[in-house]
Design a protein around this motif. Sequence first.
Motif, PDB file in Angstrom:
ATOM      1  N   ALA A  90       0.839  -1.195   0.000  1.00 31.84           N
ATOM      2  CA  ALA A  90       0.000   0.000   0.000  1.00 31.84           C
ATOM      3  C   ALA A  90       0.885   1.260   0.000  1.00 31.84           C
ATOM      4  O   ALA A  90       1.973   1.253   0.569  1.00 31.84           O
ATOM      5  N   PRO A  91       0.436   2.341  -0.649  1.00 26.52           N
ATOM      6  CA  PRO A  91      -0.883   2.461  -1.279  1.00 26.52           C
ATOM      7  C   PRO A  91      -0.928   2.067  -2.749  1.00 26.52           C
ATOM      8  O   PRO A  91      -1.992   1.937  -3.323  1.00 26.52           O
ATOM      9  N   PHE A  92       0.251   1.842  -3.374  1.00 27.36           N
ATOM     10  CA  PHE A  92       0.263   1.713  -4.837  1.00 27.36           C
ATOM     11  C   PHE A  92      -0.062   0.314  -5.347  1.00 27.36           C
ATOM     12  O   PHE A  92      -0.029   0.068  -6.551  1.00 27.36           O
ATOM     13  N   ASN A  93      -0.398  -0.586  -4.427  1.00 26.13           N
ATOM     14  CA  ASN A  93      -0.961  -1.865  -4.877  1.00 26.13           C
ATOM     15  C   ASN A  93      -2.417  -1.698  -5.297  1.00 26.13           C
ATOM     16  O   ASN A  93      -3.049  -2.634  -5.780  1.00 26.13           O
ATOM     17  N   ASP A  94      -2.927  -0.495  -5.146  1.00 26.38           N
ATOM     18  CA  ASP A  94      -4.302  -0.146  -5.538  1.00 26.38           C
ATOM     19  C   ASP A  94      -4.229   0.841  -6.706  1.00 26.38           C
ATOM     20  O   ASP A  94      -3.575   1.895  -6.609  1.00 26.38           O
ATOM     21  N   LEU A  95      -4.901   0.512  -7.798  1.00 30.75           N
ATOM     22  CA  LEU A  95      -4.896   1.380  -8.989  1.00 30.75           C
ATOM     23  C   LEU A  95      -5.392   2.782  -8.655  1.00 30.75           C
ATOM     24  O   LEU A  95      -4.923   3.766  -9.243  1.00 30.75           O
ATOM     25  N   THR A  96      -6.300   2.893  -7.710  1.00 33.44           N
ATOM     26  CA  THR A  96      -6.830   4.204  -7.328  1.00 33.44           C
ATOM     27  C   THR A  96      -5.714   5.157  -6.911  1.00 33.44           C
ATOM     28  O   THR A  96      -5.685   6.324  -7.308  1.00 33.44           O
ATOM     29  N   ALA A  97      -4.768   4.659  -6.123  1.00 36.38           N
ATOM     30  CA  ALA A  97      -3.642   5.486  -5.672  1.00 36.38           C
ATOM     31  C   ALA A  97      -2.737   5.854  -6.840  1.00 36.38           C
ATOM     32  O   ALA A  97      -2.216   6.972  -6.910  1.00 36.38           O
ATOM     33  N   ARG A  98      -2.544   4.922  -7.755  1.00 35.73           N
ATOM     34  CA  ARG A  98      -1.688   5.191  -8.913  1.00 35.73           C
ATOM     35  C   ARG A  98      -2.330   6.236  -9.829  1.00 35.73           C
ATOM     36  O   ARG A  98      -1.641   7.090 -10.387  1.00 35.73           O
ATOM     37  N   GLN A  99      -3.636   6.171  -9.970  1.00 27.24           N
ATOM     38  CA  GLN A  99      -4.345   7.169 -10.767  1.00 27.24           C
ATOM     39  C   GLN A  99      -4.223   8.556 -10.134  1.00 27.24           C
ATOM     40  O   GLN A  99      -4.132   9.567 -10.832  1.00 27.24           O
ATOM     41  N   ASN A 149     -10.040  10.096  -1.567  1.00 27.21           N
ATOM     42  CA  ASN A 149     -11.162   9.743  -0.699  1.00 27.21           C
ATOM     43  C   ASN A 149     -11.601   8.294  -0.910  1.00 27.21           C
ATOM     44  O   ASN A 149     -11.938   7.581   0.056  1.00 27.21           O
ATOM     45  N   GLN A 150     -11.595   7.859  -2.164  1.00 24.20           N
ATOM     46  CA  GLN A 150     -11.963   6.472  -2.473  1.00 24.20           C
ATOM     47  C   GLN A 150     -10.987   5.507  -1.811  1.00 24.20           C
ATOM     48  O   GLN A 150     -11.383   4.503  -1.217  1.00 24.20           O
ATOM     49  N   TRP A 151      -9.686   5.822  -1.939  1.00 22.06           N
ATOM     50  CA  TRP A 151      -8.668   4.951  -1.338  1.00 22.06           C
ATOM     51  C   TRP A 151      -8.854   4.914   0.182  1.00 22.06           C
ATOM     52  O   TRP A 151      -8.811   3.840   0.802  1.00 22.06           O
ATOM     53  N   SER A 152      -9.055   6.079   0.780  1.00 20.53           N
ATOM     54  CA  SER A 152      -9.227   6.164   2.227  1.00 20.53           C
ATOM     55  C   SER A 152     -10.448   5.368   2.681  1.00 20.53           C
ATOM     56  O   SER A 152     -10.387   4.635   3.678  1.00 20.53           O
ATOM     57  N   SER A 153     -11.552   5.497   1.931  1.00 20.68           N
ATOM     58  CA  SER A 153     -12.778   4.786   2.289  1.00 20.68           C
ATOM     59  C   SER A 153     -12.583   3.270   2.248  1.00 20.68           C
ATOM     60  O   SER A 153     -13.064   2.539   3.112  1.00 20.68           O
ATOM     61  N   LYS A 154     -11.831   2.797   1.246  1.00 25.89           N
ATOM     62  CA  LYS A 154     -11.571   1.357   1.120  1.00 25.89           C
ATOM     63  C   LYS A 154     -10.644   0.844   2.211  1.00 25.89           C
ATOM     64  O   LYS A 154     -10.539  -0.364   2.432  1.00 25.89           O
ATOM     65  N   ASN A 155      -9.942   1.787   2.865  1.00 27.81           N
ATOM     66  CA  ASN A 155      -8.963   1.397   3.886  1.00 27.81           C
ATOM     67  C   ASN A 155      -9.346   1.939   5.268  1.00 27.81           C
ATOM     68  O   ASN A 155      -8.481   2.363   6.045  1.00 27.81           O
ATOM     69  N   GLY A 156     -10.647   1.918   5.550  1.00 25.06           N
ATOM     70  CA  GLY A 156     -11.139   2.259   6.878  1.00 25.06           C
ATOM     71  C   GLY A 156     -10.930   3.698   7.294  1.00 25.06           C
ATOM     72  O   GLY A 156     -10.773   3.987   8.493  1.00 25.06           O
ATOM     73  N   PHE A 162       2.630   7.845   1.555  1.00 23.36           N
ATOM     74  CA  PHE A 162       3.702   7.201   0.799  1.00 23.36           C
ATOM     75  C   PHE A 162       4.964   8.053   0.849  1.00 23.36           C
ATOM     76  O   PHE A 162       4.922   9.233   1.227  1.00 23.36           O
ATOM     77  N   THR A 163       6.082   7.422   0.488  1.00 20.80           N
ATOM     78  CA  THR A 163       7.390   8.078   0.533  1.00 20.80           C
ATOM     79  C   THR A 163       7.992   8.151  -0.866  1.00 20.80           C
ATOM     80  O   THR A 163       8.002   7.161  -1.596  1.00 20.80           O
ATOM     81  N   VAL A 164       8.483   9.335  -1.209  1.00 18.92           N
ATOM     82  CA  VAL A 164       9.172   9.539  -2.490  1.00 18.92           C
ATOM     83  C   VAL A 164      10.671   9.454  -2.238  1.00 18.92           C
ATOM     84  O   VAL A 164      11.209  10.198  -1.411  1.00 18.92           O
ATOM     85  N   THR A 165      11.344   8.548  -2.921  1.00 16.47           N
ATOM     86  CA  THR A 165      12.788   8.396  -2.765  1.00 16.47           C
ATOM     87  C   THR A 165      13.510   9.166  -3.859  1.00 16.47           C
ATOM     88  O   THR A 165      13.154   9.077  -5.046  1.00 16.47           O
TER      89      THR A 165
END
Length: 289
Positions: A90-99, A149-156, A162-165
């Motif tokens: 998480a979070p990028f295992n979810d397409l919503t976060a990648r979008q 918001n969609q990602w947050s809702s799906k994750n309670g 996330f971290t940018v390297t």
Amino acid sequence: QSYVRGSQIVYARNPNYFISGKPYLDTVTVKFIPDQNTAFQTLQTGGADAFQAPSQTIDDQAKTAGIPFVPYYYNAVTFHAAYFMNLQKAPFNDLTARQAMYACLDPKKVAAASGRPLSTAIFDKASPWYSANGTFPKFDPKKCQDLINQWSSKNGGATMEFTVTDITGSSTLGGQSETIQAAFSQYQKVKVNVQQVTLAQVAALPASGNWDLYPSAVGGVDPEINCNAAYLTNGARNFGKYSNPQMDEALTDGTSTLNLAQRKKDYDQAQKLLIADLPTWFMPTIGFS
């Protein structure tokens, strides 16, 4: 003419070169000096005639020292700077976060921050590999917040974090962590961290799996080598562990056929899948050389 592993390679003038009178030089010696500070000192003390600055730090030192320079030339058919997204966590295992990475980031601001020309697709229109299939999703602040918001809702109700390297001192690969962090600070239920690492540390990150956005580049004059390595299942540079049987089929066929029209069709399909699956955040800038 000669090659000494880990030391130098010497190129000699080709007397049968197809352009009469060229090349002008009899030999060119390329020295391998891993440490960028040592390499820069070699230039300063007369041990080299030219040097490619590997980081903004060295670039700034050279300008301060008054050393003449030729800026990078950005063109449409070389490497495209990008961040791989870790699809294993998480979070990028979810397409919503990648979008959200595309919807939330203003490409004009990213291009301005990087000092590179704006790009709207994986390959620029001047490239023979350009395809409308590779056009980046549009910047859309409202959609951005909706996706978060969609990602947050799906994750309670959790905050999407996330971290940018980035590589310390490097403006060639990545270099946009603070720009990304600042952009996402305008939205709710999202937190972006910044991690600066050395070249040695960044090389070890993919295997550890302990990362979210990894700085790299994809492309080349011909997409075969780098695209295959980055997006084939188990590819050597498939840092995010992306896997799609349709992508494997397109890339494998693009490698195996000698028919240029078929290769173009295969890589058009590959670009379509990259935009659908979004395993990578391509910086909206024209590639570098």
